[in-house]
Write a protein that holds these residues in place. Structure first.
Motif, PDB file in Angstrom:
ATOM      1  N   ARG B  26      10.586 -17.239 -11.743  1.00 16.09           N
ATOM      2  CA  ARG B  26      10.774 -15.844 -12.160  1.00 16.09           C
ATOM      3  C   ARG B  26      10.165 -15.648 -13.533  1.00 16.09           C
ATOM      4  N   PRO B  27       9.453 -14.536 -13.700  1.00 15.16           N
ATOM      5  CA  PRO B  27       9.017 -14.196 -15.052  1.00 15.16           C
ATOM      6  C   PRO B  27      10.225 -13.762 -15.886  1.00 15.16           C
ATOM      7  N   LEU B  28      10.210 -14.155 -17.139  1.00 15.84           N
ATOM      8  CA  LEU B  28      11.305 -13.793 -18.043  1.00 15.84           C
ATOM      9  C   LEU B  28      10.750 -12.911 -19.159  1.00 15.84           C
ATOM     10  N   GLY B  29      11.266 -11.680 -19.233  1.00 17.70           N
ATOM     11  CA  GLY B  29      10.909 -10.811 -20.357  1.00 17.70           C
ATOM     12  C   GLY B  29      11.940 -11.017 -21.452  1.00 17.70           C
ATOM     13  N   GLY B  30      12.644  -9.948 -21.793  1.00 13.55           N
ATOM     14  CA  GLY B  30      13.699 -10.071 -22.803  1.00 13.55           C
ATOM     15  C   GLY B  30      14.958 -10.711 -22.250  1.00 13.55           C
ATOM     16  N   GLY B  31      15.036 -10.861 -20.949  1.00 16.86           N
ATOM     17  CA  GLY B  31      16.165 -11.545 -20.333  1.00 16.86           C
ATOM     18  C   GLY B  31      17.443 -10.726 -20.242  1.00 16.86           C
ATOM     19  N   GLN B  32      17.369  -9.459 -20.589  1.00 20.58           N
ATOM     20  CA  GLN B  32      18.591  -8.650 -20.624  1.00 20.58           C
ATOM     21  C   GLN B  32      19.181  -8.422 -19.241  1.00 20.58           C
ATOM     22  N   SER B  50       8.354 -17.513 -19.406  1.00 17.66           N
ATOM     23  CA  SER B  50       8.493 -16.449 -20.396  1.00 17.66           C
ATOM     24  C   SER B  50       7.174 -15.700 -20.507  1.00 17.66           C
ATOM     25  N   VAL B  51       7.241 -14.388 -20.411  1.00 15.19           N
ATOM     26  CA  VAL B  51       6.000 -13.607 -20.501  1.00 15.19           C
ATOM     27  C   VAL B  51       5.928 -12.819 -21.809  1.00 15.19           C
ATOM     28  N   LYS B  52       6.899 -12.999 -22.657  1.00 15.49           N
ATOM     29  CA  LYS B  52       6.920 -12.215 -23.896  1.00 15.49           C
ATOM     30  C   LYS B  52       5.736 -12.551 -24.799  1.00 15.49           C
ATOM     31  N   GLY B  70       1.017  -2.541 -22.990  1.00 16.42           N
ATOM     32  CA  GLY B  70       1.233  -3.900 -22.512  1.00 16.42           C
ATOM     33  C   GLY B  70       2.677  -4.098 -22.068  1.00 16.42           C
ATOM     34  N   ALA B  71       2.860  -4.910 -21.012  1.00 18.00           N
ATOM     35  CA  ALA B  71       4.193  -5.078 -20.416  1.00 18.00           C
ATOM     36  C   ALA B  71       5.159  -5.805 -21.338  1.00 18.00           C
ATOM     37  N   ALA B  72       4.632  -6.473 -22.379  1.00 14.17           N
ATOM     38  CA  ALA B  72       5.536  -7.184 -23.290  1.00 14.17           C
ATOM     39  C   ALA B  72       6.013  -6.294 -24.437  1.00 14.17           C
ATOM     40  N   HIS B 105      15.754  -3.974 -28.419  1.00 19.21           N
ATOM     41  CA  HIS B 105      14.914  -4.895 -29.184  1.00 19.21           C
ATOM     42  C   HIS B 105      14.501  -6.099 -28.363  1.00 19.21           C
ATOM     43  N   GLN B 106      15.333  -6.519 -27.436  1.00 23.16           N
ATOM     44  CA  GLN B 106      14.989  -7.643 -26.566  1.00 23.16           C
ATOM     45  C   GLN B 106      14.193  -7.176 -25.354  1.00 23.16           C
ATOM     46  N   GLY B 107      14.596  -6.060 -24.790  1.00 22.06           N
ATOM     47  CA  GLY B 107      14.066  -5.625 -23.498  1.00 22.06           C
ATOM     48  C   GLY B 107      12.599  -5.237 -23.581  1.00 22.06           C
ATOM     49  N   THR B 108      11.861  -5.585 -22.528  1.00 16.90           N
ATOM     50  CA  THR B 108      10.431  -5.296 -22.471  1.00 16.90           C
ATOM     51  C   THR B 108      10.164  -4.217 -21.423  1.00 16.90           C
ATOM     52  N   VAL B 109       8.970  -3.631 -21.523  1.00 13.28           N
ATOM     53  CA  VAL B 109       8.552  -2.638 -20.533  1.00 13.28           C
ATOM     54  C   VAL B 109       8.513  -3.270 -19.144  1.00 13.28           C
ATOM     55  N   PRO B 161      17.430   1.380 -11.267  1.00 15.28           N
ATOM     56  CA  PRO B 161      18.036   1.370 -12.597  1.00 15.28           C
ATOM     57  C   PRO B 161      17.092   1.711 -13.750  1.00 15.28           C
ATOM     58  N   SER B 162      15.794   1.714 -13.525  1.00 17.90           N
ATOM     59  CA  SER B 162      14.888   1.802 -14.678  1.00 17.90           C
ATOM     60  C   SER B 162      14.807   3.208 -15.265  1.00 17.90           C
ATOM     61  N   SER B 163      15.034   3.296 -16.569  1.00 14.02           N
ATOM     62  CA  SER B 163      14.890   4.575 -17.263  1.00 14.02           C
ATOM     63  C   SER B 163      13.423   4.928 -17.462  1.00 14.02           C
ATOM     64  N   ARG B 236      25.353   1.736 -24.653  1.00 15.89           N
ATOM     65  CA  ARG B 236      25.728   0.685 -23.708  1.00 15.89           C
ATOM     66  C   ARG B 236      26.208   1.246 -22.377  1.00 15.89           C
ATOM     67  N   ASP B 237      25.493   2.205 -21.880  1.00 19.70           N
ATOM     68  CA  ASP B 237      25.926   2.792 -20.619  1.00 19.70           C
ATOM     69  C   ASP B 237      24.689   3.297 -19.884  1.00 19.70           C
ATOM     70  N   TRP B 238      24.868   3.614 -18.632  1.00 20.65           N
ATOM     71  CA  TRP B 238      23.773   4.068 -17.791  1.00 20.65           C
ATOM     72  C   TRP B 238      23.853   5.568 -17.598  1.00 20.65           C
TER      73      TRP B 238
HETATM   74  C1  LIG Z   1      24.949  -2.458 -20.898  1.00 22.71           C
HETATM   75  C2  LIG Z   1      23.541  -2.250 -20.436  1.00 22.71           C
HETATM   76  C3  LIG Z   1      23.015  -0.960 -20.393  1.00 22.71           C
HETATM   77  C4  LIG Z   1      21.738  -0.736 -19.972  1.00 22.71           C
HETATM   78  N1  LIG Z   1      21.270   0.544 -19.912  1.00 22.71           N
HETATM   79  C5  LIG Z   1      20.026   0.769 -19.429  1.00 22.71           C
HETATM   80  C6  LIG Z   1      19.506   2.075 -19.289  1.00 22.71           C
HETATM   81  O1  LIG Z   1      20.160   3.044 -19.656  1.00 22.71           O
HETATM   82  N2  LIG Z   1      18.288   2.239 -18.763  1.00 22.71           N
HETATM   83  C7  LIG Z   1      17.531   1.175 -18.369  1.00 22.71           C
HETATM   84  O2  LIG Z   1      16.427   1.373 -17.907  1.00 22.71           O
HETATM   85  N3  LIG Z   1      17.990  -0.057 -18.484  1.00 22.71           N
HETATM   86  C8  LIG Z   1      19.208  -0.298 -19.011  1.00 22.71           C
HETATM   87  N4  LIG Z   1      19.647  -1.571 -19.129  1.00 22.71           N
HETATM   88  C9  LIG Z   1      18.835  -2.652 -18.644  1.00 22.71           C
HETATM   89  C10 LIG Z   1      17.784  -3.027 -19.645  1.00 22.71           C
HETATM   90  O3  LIG Z   1      16.983  -1.999 -19.933  1.00 22.71           O
HETATM   91  C11 LIG Z   1      16.885  -3.856 -18.992  1.00 22.71           C
HETATM   92  O4  LIG Z   1      17.677  -4.905 -18.638  1.00 22.71           O
HETATM   93  C12 LIG Z   1      15.754  -4.313 -19.904  1.00 22.71           C
HETATM   94  O5  LIG Z   1      14.802  -3.313 -20.145  1.00 22.71           O
HETATM   95  C13 LIG Z   1      15.113  -5.374 -19.186  1.00 22.71           C
HETATM   96  O6  LIG Z   1      14.086  -5.838 -19.940  1.00 22.71           O
HETATM   97  P1  LIG Z   1      13.976  -7.386 -20.153  1.00 22.71           P
HETATM   98  O7  LIG Z   1      12.627  -7.598 -20.717  1.00 22.71           O
HETATM   99  O8  LIG Z   1      15.089  -7.890 -20.927  1.00 22.71           O
HETATM  100  O9  LIG Z   1      14.021  -7.886 -18.630  1.00 22.71           O
HETATM  101  P2  LIG Z   1      14.289  -9.321 -18.028  1.00 22.71           P
HETATM  102  O10 LIG Z   1      15.729  -9.523 -17.823  1.00 22.71           O
HETATM  103  O11 LIG Z   1      13.559 -10.341 -18.768  1.00 22.71           O
HETATM  104  O12 LIG Z   1      13.596  -9.119 -16.630  1.00 22.71           O
HETATM  105  C14 LIG Z   1      14.104  -8.234 -15.671  1.00 22.71           C
HETATM  106  C15 LIG Z   1      13.427  -8.531 -14.322  1.00 22.71           C
HETATM  107  O13 LIG Z   1      12.070  -8.204 -14.394  1.00 22.71           O
HETATM  108  C16 LIG Z   1      11.249  -9.331 -14.109  1.00 22.71           C
HETATM  109  N5  LIG Z   1      10.132  -9.223 -15.014  1.00 22.71           N
HETATM  110  C17 LIG Z   1      10.153  -9.273 -16.361  1.00 22.71           C
HETATM  111  N6  LIG Z   1       8.931  -9.046 -16.855  1.00 22.71           N
HETATM  112  C18 LIG Z   1       8.100  -8.854 -15.802  1.00 22.71           C
HETATM  113  C19 LIG Z   1       6.715  -8.560 -15.672  1.00 22.71           C
HETATM  114  N7  LIG Z   1       5.934  -8.413 -16.721  1.00 22.71           N
HETATM  115  N8  LIG Z   1       6.203  -8.433 -14.446  1.00 22.71           N
HETATM  116  C20 LIG Z   1       6.975  -8.569 -13.362  1.00 22.71           C
HETATM  117  N9  LIG Z   1       8.299  -8.834 -13.416  1.00 22.71           N
HETATM  118  C21 LIG Z   1       8.844  -8.972 -14.631  1.00 22.71           C
HETATM  119  C22 LIG Z   1      12.139 -10.524 -14.327  1.00 22.71           C
HETATM  120  O14 LIG Z   1      11.778 -11.602 -13.512  1.00 22.71           O
HETATM  121  C23 LIG Z   1      13.496  -9.979 -13.943  1.00 22.71           C
HETATM  122  O15 LIG Z   1      13.709 -10.080 -12.569  1.00 22.71           O
HETATM  123  C24 LIG Z   1      20.916  -1.827 -19.586  1.00 22.71           C
HETATM  124  C25 LIG Z   1      21.422  -3.117 -19.632  1.00 22.71           C
HETATM  125  C26 LIG Z   1      22.715  -3.336 -20.056  1.00 22.71           C
HETATM  126  C27 LIG Z   1      23.208  -4.744 -20.110  1.00 22.71           C
END
Ligand SMILES: Cc1cc2nc3c(=O)[nH]c(=O)nc-3n(C[C@H](O)[C@H](O)[C@H](O)COP(=O)(O)OP(=O)(O)OC[C@H]3O[C@@H](n4cnc5c(N)ncnc54)[C@H](O)[C@@H]3O)c2cc1C
Ligand code: SF4
Lengths: 730, 328, 75
Positions: B26-32, B50-52, B70-72, B105-109, B161-163, B236-238
């Protein structure tokens, strides 16, 4: 055999006069000022070590195996795969095959391993075979007449009907009667620090670091459960991330590591994760009330007839006070406890009161509209007589002025546009009288002071009270005083619960400090050419009352002790504390009628707690209580899947909790009543915010609000139900 | 949590090669999202790549006046980027409200667009639903207050889920996908897939050995855009429902419109009826009202989420008002 | 009534293993509380033998059933 509790208040002793809380006019007070927490810097910098942070040499980590089913019989437990997993040192059977698990998360067994991740993974390898049994995931299901027998002693348990006055006459005297059903939901304690402990044996002596509301209570319970001498158990809890009533019981997360540590000859730690915490660390029971009530044309409450029920989970009660505070001369109330297959309730900050308060306060606003009276007026007419412990009328009048109650519109905001505003009020009451606690004070010849008390600080700031009281009494500088709490080897104190910790220990610290001060006076009087009785202490000096310029600085005075420190002990005595507090709260909200979203804009809390020891700490109790109650009103809701009985939101994501930006302006007015002595304030402030908010929503929308939480979809449903029933303003 | 190997490549081709290194990768972005799923035993990969540090983290102008992200890139950077704020304000706004400052700050596009559903049945181990290879959707007749009101005839009732996905579809973005054997571009609108029995375990067309490397936004043209999220808690909500509208303007009136809804369907949902009724109208209050009404036409609520129709209507109405420069 | 947490657990009637919070909360009697509301029992109970809300026999711990006649009850 335990003593029946609690005890009636005995008569004040002579110490009550000798060490009365009054401070001579020639001195600066410490008590009642805003002294910051002595351990604040340690907490914010991470130096404070919580139980969660304790690490012992060679420590193992225990993890529970829990039932995924709401009700099942354990057929067999197979540890073989778990035992073979990396790092595993031992296993424990908590429930034997043949017995039943009664809720999702009920503990079956445990595994101990070198690391926590290993223990987690290994616990999943324990193969438990279950015979799944019928279960209830709602009160309604358990109350069906044809429901299966899940609890052999009865799926429900009816309490005695309580009746006062003449109900028929009460209703006959009513100009208006109202029938409605009110309800509140189950929430969990959500302590930031989950339940955890570290247990370590040395021969037959056990040291347990426990996140507990009572180091002494835990000691006794652990000894009882392990059948060892209480004197052989030491419980330590220096810092704690909240308990809210859920950390009084010495339960599996303490007893499992204690037993495994003994078996395995190594310290064992057990920390629950958030899911376990939601499932199996207590909750506030639900409450339902089908009420018929009457009010006279001039707004006097005449009759109350309530049938109530609720669930405290698998076999625990769910009763609550009703009607709350306001006087219905004729009333009847019948309650039934309903058992369902969920984790068991535990006391939660003001047990029962938020529920009873909600039902009563919501009902009162509806009755006020029937009569055509301002809801505050109706309340003023029906309160118990004003007394020092029943000050609601005065507080309501004060609060109305400060809050701008005259700007409240009648039920239903007529302003155009989707955003409506509203105001609501609500009252609270609590006991908060402690009666046991002991303290030890030692004045060292170098001027440093040690104050010890076997209480604990569950986050309320208890530790800071020791230097505040000792500093006031001894006149020593606060930074010379070292406070020791949170250890069952220290003098006995009761549990931090029922708002009794402060009123329980403050008198003991006062008396011990007073005795130490008198002993110091006796030893230094000759140096000041005075008799001991002529001396006073304050502002870092010992001085002659009649001639304050004849004085010794604190450390200089202590130097005169030579090599012999002063020690003194104190026990709780009557005369320094009392019981019963009252308070009121006002809330202002906006409601978006196009989304159902409620925002709380302002809260005013007026609260008394007798003598205020530390203003910052007392205010922070009110802030915390208000925020907790706001969470109850708007956000928190334990949600079960109805078909499986599995909790859907055992986290902090779908289990909603207010963030900083969801918390409104909170104004706290502490009513000083120094003459009453110390009274606890931990619980009352969390009783009434939810109902004040709910009544403010009702005021904004003009529709009945009869259940919590006020999630947007439920608010919209309340609007729709009202519109569909052809209702104008409620 | 199952032990996994960790790879931290410094460029795209190494990352793509690592995706083909065998086992579940699995690719790992910010891992959130991903790390939480691992901890909850919802996913058990053998390897995380890790793709960051491997993928691009900038927003750069394209030759035809668009923007290539860029996706990172981190979500907070999207929210604060001056070009995005100026030309694609709905995207910046959507990024600015995700989760919490820490998550942004952790999360990526890339992670945001590829995150897995937040359905509370999906997220609890006890429920082995269609998405996890089981044979039912527990939300269909369970606690479905947060589930879909559109596109819910298929096996799964999730909402995507994606905003970021919603404004990206509204702005007509395209995604660049790359694998060790080549690359392709897919319109954002075609990237996300409605669940069928064959595709229910995924939410998009990305192959296991592919990465989403860039988001390519076309030149905005003479548009006004508006974004509105119905949010209960402020952090911290959706969002419970949200909408982006992008209006191509001809003087005071609307030439054409894109109206895309979030948190209402398993994909970002084009509200074509709303787009139609907006065409040729003046951008005014009445336009907001009719667009809101039209947007929820055809909604099929589940047992507990009919309320979402009303809040979706509100979101669209307020997004149109926002495009007109007005608040509620 | 007693402190709001205080149920009627009477030594010699209920089992010596039954526990509830008010046993460990050292509180003075709130004698006046009856002025405000009727007696009620919101207490949660546990068993010293099992450190849980269920007795050794698997049934819930409650003052109405932790009495003579229950197999595990001790005085
Ligand atoms: C309390 C809470 C509230 C949240 N509220 C919102 C919200 O309102 N709106 C919203 O959109 N999100 C919300 N999120 C989710 C958060 O936005 C996403 O989890 C974050 O953007 C994910 O980014 P990441 O880089 O951390 O993803 P990661 O956890 O690293 O990756 C997520 C998934 O994408 C895959 N992936 C990562 N990078 C790539 C890539 N380049 N190409 C292909 N696959 C890839 C990974 O394998 C994984 O399956 C919330 C999360 C929490 C915990
Ligand atoms: S469950 Fe049995 S042993 Fe435990 S307290 Fe009740 S009667 Fe006593």
């Amino acid at each position: 055999m335990q003593q029946p509790t609690p005890q009636p208040t005995p008569q004040p002793t002579e110490n009550a006069t000798k060490y009365a809380w009054t401070v001579p006019p020639d001195r600066t007070r410490v008590i009642g000022t805003s002294v910051p927490r002595v351990d604040g810097p340690d907490k914010v910098s991470g130096r404070a070590k919580y139980t969660y942070d304790i690490a012992r040499p060679g420590m193992l980590h225990a993890r529970a195996v829990r039932s995924p089913h709401p009700h099942a019989r354990i057929v067999s437990i197979d540890f073989s795969a778990a035992k073979a997993a990396p790092g595993v040192r031992g296993v424990l059977t908590w429930k034997d095959p043949g017995t039943e698990v009664m809720y999702q998360g009920d503990v079956v067994a445990a595994v101990a391993a070198d690391t926590e991740p290993q223990a987690r993974d290994a616990a999943r390898l324990v193969r438990v075979e279950y015979e799944v049994l019928p279960f209830f995931s709602s009160e309604a299901a358990a109350m069906q007449p044809d429901a299966p027998v899940v609890f052999p002693n009865g799926n429900t348990q009816a309490g005695q009907t309580q009746e006062t006055g003449d109900l028929a006459a009460g209703f006959a005297a009513a100009a208006h009667t109202l029938e409605a059903t009110y309800s509140t939901h189950v929430i969990t304690h959500v302590c930031l620090e989950s339940h955890c402990s570290v247990c370590e044996w040395n021969g037959d002596q056990l040291t347990a670091w426990v996140s507990t509301q009572g180091v002494h209570a835990s000691k006794q319970q652990i000894a009882g459960a392990l059948k060892i001498d209480q004197a052989n158990v030491r419980v330590i809890c220096q810092y704690m991330g909240g308990g809210f009533g859920s950390k009084v019981t010495a339960d599996a997360p303490i007893i499992i590591p204690a037993r495994m540590s003994k078996d395995l000859g190594a310290p064992v730690k057990m920390v629950l994760d958030r899911k376990e915490e939601h499932l199996d660390s207590g909750n506030r029971p639900s409450a339902f009330a089908r009420v018929r009530a009457g009010v006279s044309a001039d707004g006097m409450l005449t009759a109350f007839d309530g049938v109530t029920w609720g669930t405290g989970g698998a076999g625990q009660g769910a009763n609550f006070p009703l009607p709350y505070i306001y006087q219905f001369p004729n009333r009847r109330r019948a309650h039934t406890n309903v058992y369902i297959n969920t984790g068991l309730q535990r006391p939660m900050r003001a047990p029962g009161h938020p529920q009873g308060c909600f039902v009563t306060e919501m009902l009162l606003d509806e009755l006020a509209d029937l009569v055509g009276l301002d809801p505050l007026e109706l309340r003023l007419k029906n309160l118990p007589p004003t007394a020092p412990d029943a000050m609601w009328a005065e507080y309501y009048r004060m609060g109305a002025k400060q809050f701008g109650w005259d700007r409240r519109h009648p039920t239903g905001d007529r302003n155009p546009g989707p955003i409506k505003t509203g105001m609501g009020v609500s009252a609270n009451q609590w006991g908060g009288g402690g009666r046991a606690g002991a303290a030890h004070v030692r004045i060292q010849p170098d001027g440093s002071v040690l104050v010890q008390c076997g209480s604990q600080d569950l986050g309320t700031g208890t530790r800071t009270l020791l230097p505040v009281i000792a500093g006031e009494t001894l006149g020593a500088p606060l930074d010379a005083i070292r406070a020791e709490i949170g250890d069952s080897n220290l003098p006995f104190a009761g549990v931090s619960g029922g708002s009794t910790a402060t009123p329980g220990i403050a008198p003991a610290i006062r008396i011990a400090s007073g005795r130490a001060r008198d002993a110091l006076f006796a030893r230094v009087a000759s140096a000041l050419d005075a008799a001991p009785e002529e001396l006073a202490a304050g502002d870092g000096r010992i001085f002659v009352k009649a001639a304050p310029e004849r004085s010794l600085a604190w450390r200089a005075a202590c130097k005169l002790l030579g090599q012999e420190p002063i020690t003194a002990d104190g026990q709780w005595e009557p005369g320094f504390s009392s019981v019963n507090t009252s308070g009121v709260q006002f809330a202002e909200v906006t409601v978006d009628t196009e989304t159902g979203i409620v925002k709380v804009t302002r809260i005013l809390a007026i609260q008394d707690c007798g003598l205020v020891l530390d203003r910052l700490l007392a205010e922070s109790q009110v802030y915390g209580g208000v925020i907790g109650s706001l969470n109850f009103a708007l956000f928190e809701d334990r949600t079960l899947d109805p078909r499986t009985g599995v909790m859907l939101n055992p986290n902090m994501e779908h289990y909603l909790l207010a963030g900083m930006t969801d918390v409104p302006q909170i104004d706290v007015v502490l009513m000083d009543m120094p003459e009453r002595g110390v009274i606890g304030i931990g619980e009352p402030p969390t009783v009434s915010t939810a109902s004040a908010i709910a009544n403010a929503v009702r005021n904004a929308l003009g529709v009945p609000i009869r259940s919590l939480p006020l999630h947007p979809h439920r608010v919209l449903a309340a609007i729709d139900a009202h519109t569909n029933s052809g209702g104008g303003p409620a | 949590m199952k032990a996994f190997a960790y790879v931290n490549p410094s460029n795209e081709s190494d990352a793509l090669a690592a995706l083909r290194s065998g086992g579940i990768v699995r690719p790992l972005g910010g891992g959130q999202d991903l790390l939480a799923r691992l901890k909850d035993y919802l996913d058990e990969p053998d390897r995380l790549v890790s793709v960051k540090g491997a993928l691009n983290r900038e927003a750069a102008a394209t030759g035809d006046g668009g923007l290539r992200i860029g996706a990172a890139m981190r979500l907070f950077e999207v929210a604060e980027h001056p070009e995005i704020l100026k030309r694609y304000p709905a995207l910046a706004e959507a990024a600015s409200t995700v989760g919490s400052p820490q998550i942004r700050h952790q999360g990526t596009v890339g992670g945001n667009l590829n995150q897995r559903p937040r359905c509370w049945y999906f997220r609890q181990e006890e429920f082995v639903c269609f998405k996890k290879g089981g044979n039912r959707c527990f939300a269909a007749d369970g606690e479905n207050q947060y589930h879909s009101i559109f596109g819910n005839d298929g096996p799964s009732k999730i909402v995507h889920p994606s905003s970021l996905a919603v404004p990206l579809v509204a702005y007509g973005a395209r995604f660049r996908l790359a694998s060790a054997s080549g690359e392709r571009e897919v319109a954002a609108a075609d990237y996300f897939t409605l669940p069928s029995m064959q595709t229910v375990q995924k939410e998009n067309v990305l192959a296991d050995d592919e990465l989403l490397t860039h988001v390519i936004l076309p030149a905005p043209g003479n548009v006004r855009s508006g974004h509105y999220e119905v949010r209960f808690k402020e952090s911290r909500d959706w969002p419970m429902a949200f909408a982006t509208v992008v209006l191509a303007m001809n003087g005071p009136s609307i030439d054409s419109a894109r109206v895309v809804l979030g948190a209402v369907a398993p994909v970002p949902w084009r509200a074509e009826d709303a787009e139609r009724v907006l065409r040729g109208r003046l951008l005014d209050d009445a336009a907001a009202d009719v667009a809101g009404e039209a947007a929820v036409r055809g909604a099929k609520p589940l047992a507990q989420n009919a309320y979402k129709i009303r809040i979706t209507r509100t979101a669209v109405k307020r997004a149109v008002l926002a495009a007109a420069g007005r608040s509620v | 009534m007693h402190h709001p947490d205080s149920p009627a657990v009477v030594p010699g009637v209920q089992c010596e293993h039954i526990r509830h919070k008010a046993m460990y909360v050292m509180s003075v009697e709130n004698r006046d509380a009856l002025r405000f509301y009727d007696a009620y029992d919101s207490a949660s109970y546990w068993c010293q033998e099992t450190s849980s809300g269920f007795g050794p026999d698997g049934h819930p711990v409650r003052p109405d059933c932790c009495i003579a006649g229950r197999g595990c009850c001790r005085h």
